[in-house]
Motif scaffolding. Structure first.
Motif, PDB file in Angstrom:
ATOM      1  N   VAL A 115       0.947  -1.405  -0.021  1.00 27.31           N
ATOM      2  CA  VAL A 115       0.152  -0.158  -0.007  1.00 27.31           C
ATOM      3  C   VAL A 115       0.981   1.228  -0.049  1.00 27.31           C
ATOM      4  O   VAL A 115       0.615   2.141  -0.733  1.00 27.31           O
ATOM      5  N   ALA A 116       1.916   1.220   0.854  1.00 28.67           N
ATOM      6  CA  ALA A 116       2.755   2.236   0.717  1.00 28.67           C
ATOM      7  C   ALA A 116       3.469   2.463  -0.653  1.00 28.67           C
ATOM      8  O   ALA A 116       3.374   3.747  -1.167  1.00 28.67           O
ATOM      9  N   ALA A 117       3.871   1.631  -1.160  1.00 28.77           N
ATOM     10  CA  ALA A 117       4.610   1.682  -2.534  1.00 28.77           C
ATOM     11  C   ALA A 117       3.562   2.222  -3.461  1.00 28.77           C
ATOM     12  O   ALA A 117       4.011   3.229  -4.307  1.00 28.77           O
ATOM     13  N   ALA A 118       2.293   1.833  -3.340  1.00 29.84           N
ATOM     14  CA  ALA A 118       1.206   2.372  -4.274  1.00 29.84           C
ATOM     15  C   ALA A 118       0.899   3.844  -4.164  1.00 29.84           C
ATOM     16  O   ALA A 118       0.509   4.543  -4.982  1.00 29.84           O
ATOM     17  N   ALA A 119       0.975   4.207  -2.904  1.00 26.71           N
ATOM     18  CA  ALA A 119       0.519   5.393  -2.750  1.00 26.71           C
ATOM     19  C   ALA A 119       1.561   6.314  -3.032  1.00 26.71           C
ATOM     20  O   ALA A 119       1.250   7.769  -3.388  1.00 26.71           O
ATOM     21  N   VAL A 120       2.825   5.987  -2.559  1.00 26.54           N
ATOM     22  CA  VAL A 120       3.869   6.994  -3.166  1.00 26.54           C
ATOM     23  C   VAL A 120       3.837   7.235  -4.659  1.00 26.54           C
ATOM     24  O   VAL A 120       4.262   8.373  -4.957  1.00 26.54           O
ATOM     25  N   GLU A 121       3.572   6.192  -5.304  1.00 23.75           N
ATOM     26  CA  GLU A 121       3.505   6.277  -6.798  1.00 23.75           C
ATOM     27  C   GLU A 121       2.673   7.191  -7.336  1.00 23.75           C
ATOM     28  O   GLU A 121       2.716   7.738  -8.379  1.00 23.75           O
ATOM     29  N   ALA A 122       1.539   7.048  -6.482  1.00 26.29           N
ATOM     30  CA  ALA A 122       0.440   7.909  -6.738  1.00 26.29           C
ATOM     31  C   ALA A 122       0.526   9.466  -6.376  1.00 26.29           C
ATOM     32  O   ALA A 122      -0.408  10.280  -6.976  1.00 26.29           O
ATOM     33  N   GLY A 123       1.489   9.797  -5.573  1.00 20.37           N
ATOM     34  CA  GLY A 123       1.691  11.147  -5.253  1.00 20.37           C
ATOM     35  C   GLY A 123       2.014  11.516  -3.944  1.00 20.37           C
ATOM     36  O   GLY A 123       2.142  12.559  -3.229  1.00 20.37           O
ATOM     37  N   ALA A 124       1.917  10.420  -2.852  1.00 24.10           N
ATOM     38  CA  ALA A 124       2.198  10.392  -1.381  1.00 24.10           C
ATOM     39  C   ALA A 124       3.634  11.025  -1.113  1.00 24.10           C
ATOM     40  O   ALA A 124       4.409  10.446  -1.984  1.00 24.10           O
ATOM     41  N   ASP A 125       3.770  11.846  -0.201  1.00 19.83           N
ATOM     42  CA  ASP A 125       5.071  12.357   0.025  1.00 19.83           C
ATOM     43  C   ASP A 125       5.646  11.396   1.307  1.00 19.83           C
ATOM     44  O   ASP A 125       7.022  11.528   1.724  1.00 19.83           O
TER      45      ASP A 125
END
Length: 299
Positions: A115-125
């Motif tokens: 989830v963390a990897a997908a979130a960062v790829e989507a734009g999370a910092d």
């Protein structure tokens, strides 16, 4: 008091997180909570729908939030377990749309590496992990993304029941845990200037534990990393004041101000506008900022 430095000494106090820069020697960041869950303890699913979650995030930024924290899996054990794919489906669309609308910092509230990897790829910092990077592979994923991390204390982690949590000394035990997990983060390759710590008020802690953590918060902030506190509308405030969920704003503001004075530099909150006003006033009293509209009439 003007310009006076308060403890603690913070590792890399001037930081760029995502697209924004913070000076944690003289500034408090306000993190708005947006839960895309049907069972979050405060909003009870009011921001579960995608459009509602996005609207809540953008409204929070308009009200002055520096940061938006987006979660798809509540901490409470009183919930149905969901798979990684469902959690990703909850958080990634919100992150992508909020990222397109604002330069505010975006964090994902998750303890799962995928989830963390997908979130960062989507734009999370930022990866905000209430499990303290204990899930296998989480620290390595965080290091690989280059994201900032929030390392939080809890005994059981999200979705795991802990009956009657007990501590010989809650503050020293929380501090020891955070030091150990920060060491693990550093060994995994996460840079020191990418680490934030959170003592985890009410996460497997009772009201007396959370009050003690607040009372002695300087022992946590002395660890040296910027300290986040997530006090907003929590049960320790409700039990202290005998107030239901919807009547804890004043207690939250008071506890947040005390936390700032003891070194907290990031506040995770539901009521953004009220928090912004209280924080800006606190910063001004401490000499960290001037009045926005001072009168020049000296008569």
């Amino acid at each position: 008091m003007s310009g006076e430095k308060l403890s603690p000494e913070i590792i890399s106090p001037v930081r760029r997180i995502g697209r924004r820069e913070f000076d944690f020697e003289r500034q408090v960041a306000i993190m708005a909570i947006v839960n895309r869950t049907p069972n979050s303890f405060h909003d009870q699913g009011r921001t579960f729908e995608l459009d509602t979650a996005v609207a809540a995030a953008t409204k929070a930024v308009d009200e002055g939030a520096d940061w938006v924290d987006i979660g798809g899996f509540a901490f409470s054990a009183a919930q149905a377990q969901i798979g990684v794919a469902e959690e990703i489906d909850r958080v990634v669309p919100v992150i992508a749309r909020v990222r397109a609308a604002t330069d505010a910092v975006i964090s994902v509230d998750t303890h799962r590496p995928d989830v963390a990897a997908a979130a960062v790829e989507a734009g999370a910092d930022v990866i905000n992990d209430t499990n303290g990077l204990r899930e296998p592979g989480m620290a390595e994923v965080a290091a690989g993304t280059g994201a900032c991390v929030v390392v939080t204390h809890s005994l059981g982690g999200p979705g795991r029941r802990v009956f009657r949590p007990s501590y010989a000394d809650v503050v020293s035990e929380v501090a020891d845990f955070l030091r150990e997990r920060v060491s693990a983060a550093l060994k995994a390759g996460i840079a020191p200037d990418r680490i934030v710590i959170d003592p985890g008020h009410d996460l497997n802690k009772n009201t007396f534990h959370s009050l003690e953590l607040t009372r002695r918060l300087e022992e946590i902030t002395a660890i040296g990393y910027p300290t986040l506190v997530a006090l907003s509308n929590k049960d320790f405030i409700g039990e202290t004041l005998d107030r239901p969920q919807g009547e804890r704003k004043e207690g939250t503001i008071a506890a947040n101000v005390v936390s700032i004075l003891k070194g907290a530099r990031i506040l995770r909150v539901h009521d953004v506008a009220a928090t912004v006003a209280s924080v800006r006033m606190t910063e001004a009293v401490l000499g960290w900022r001037g009045p926005v509209a001072p009168s020049h009439n000296l008569a």
